[in-house]
Design an enzyme around this catalytic site. Structure first.
Site, PDB file in Angstrom:
ATOM      1  N   CYS A 135      34.991  30.472  38.007  1.00  0.00           N
ATOM      2  CA  CYS A 135      35.724  29.923  37.116  1.00  0.00           C
ATOM      3  C   CYS A 135      37.479  29.638  37.778  1.00  0.00           C
ATOM      4  CB  CYS A 135      36.211  31.288  36.106  1.00  0.00           C
ATOM      5  SG  CYS A 135      36.841  30.707  34.474  1.00  0.00           S
TER       6      CYS A 135
ATOM      7  N   HIS B 209      30.618  32.013  34.598  1.00  0.00           N
ATOM      8  CA  HIS B 209      30.492  33.486  35.000  1.00  0.00           C
ATOM      9  C   HIS B 209      29.415  34.154  35.315  1.00  0.00           C
ATOM     10  CE1 HIS B 209      35.110  34.352  34.500  1.00  0.00           C
ATOM     11  NE2 HIS B 209      34.907  33.219  33.659  1.00  0.00           N
TER      12      HIS B 209
ATOM     13  N   GLU C 111      28.587  36.487  37.243  1.00  0.00           N
ATOM     14  CA  GLU C 111      28.709  37.907  37.183  1.00  0.00           C
ATOM     15  C   GLU C 111      28.455  38.468  35.321  1.00  0.00           C
ATOM     16  OE1 GLU C 111      33.021  36.782  35.578  1.00  0.00           O
ATOM     17  OE2 GLU C 111      31.184  36.101  36.945  1.00  0.00           O
TER      18      GLU C 111
END
Length: 246
Positions: free
Chosen positions: A115, A217, A219
């Protein structure tokens, strides 16, 4: 073989006044820690003050760097004044991140940007950004989803022949999306490896293999889209090779 240490660039926030006095705290999101830890690395949160004070000293104990998401990047770093649509800027965080990033780039240390991280790495390499994609380019899809980061929101097309294609596979992939800025002009030796349906740059990589950056993202997707773990596994693998050559 010892596991590689992955430094995660830290941010800060101010606690609200309450029973105890307000204080500034350093943090990294736990999803980043989980992404590194579950894929064979040892995560280490790096305080911004340490990055600024002694970037080489910090990097002496790291084998790879994860540049996470965060607030908007100060456009001064790519020669622009802030436009009305820009959101929160943290000059002290950007200054610390660039101190560490320049040193890591010079050392050839592997880096993964997520990001804000992809935007930061592109500017670190001399590129620039759209300060706001909704007013500066033709955008036909929503890039700022609501609610959970674990939701898949739009698709990206990964280009054949790229390192990202080796990690995730070429072709269409579903991702989440939480941004209003994006890479505009790729930096020196930076290749575009994925785009959104509206042409927005969604991933970059360096021609020498040091840098991988994604606009989404991963994660937040390590459970709902488990293939995204491969991005962290790739950083760990690249960092292990770097560790062996030190």
């Amino acid at each position: 073989m010892e596991k590689p240490i992955i430094g995660i660039l830290g941010n800060t926030y101010k606690t609200q006044p309450g029973l105890f006095s307000s204080a500034e705290r350093m943090y990294v999101n736990s999803d980043y820690i989980e992404g590194v830890l579950n894929n064979g690395g040892i995560p280490m949160a790096i305080p911004a003050v340490a990055m600024k004070a002694d970037p080489e000293g910090v990097l002496a104990v790291c084998d790879g760097i994860l540049v996470p998401g965060g607030e908007d990047l100060n456009p001064w770093y790519y020669g622009e004044e802030p436009k009305p649509q820009i959101q929160t800027i943290r000059p002290e965080i950007d200054e610390a991140w660039f101190a560490l990033g320049r040193a890591a780039k010079e050392m050839g240390m592997p880096m993964l940007g997520i990001c804000k991280g992809i935007q930061f790495l592109n500017v670190l390499c001399g590129g620039d950004l759209y300060q706001d994609i909704y007013t500066q380019k033709e955008t036909t899809i929503l890039h700022l989803q609501s609610l959970e980061r674990s939701y898949l929101h739009h698709h990206v097309e990964i280009k054949e022949g790229t390192h990202l294609a080796e990690i995730l596979g070429a072709g269409t992939h579903a991702v989440n999306s939480m941004h209003h800025q994006a890479v505009r002009t790729p930096g020196e030796d930076i290749l575009v490896s994925a785009t959104a349906p509206d042409g927005t740059i969604e991933a970059i990589e360096s021609s020498n293999g040091q840098i991988v950056g994604v606009q989404w993202h991963p994660e937040g997707l390590i459970h709902t889209a488990p293939e995204m773990n491969r991005l962290f596994a790739d950083l760990v693998e690249r960092s292990s090779r770097y560790r062996e050559k030190r």
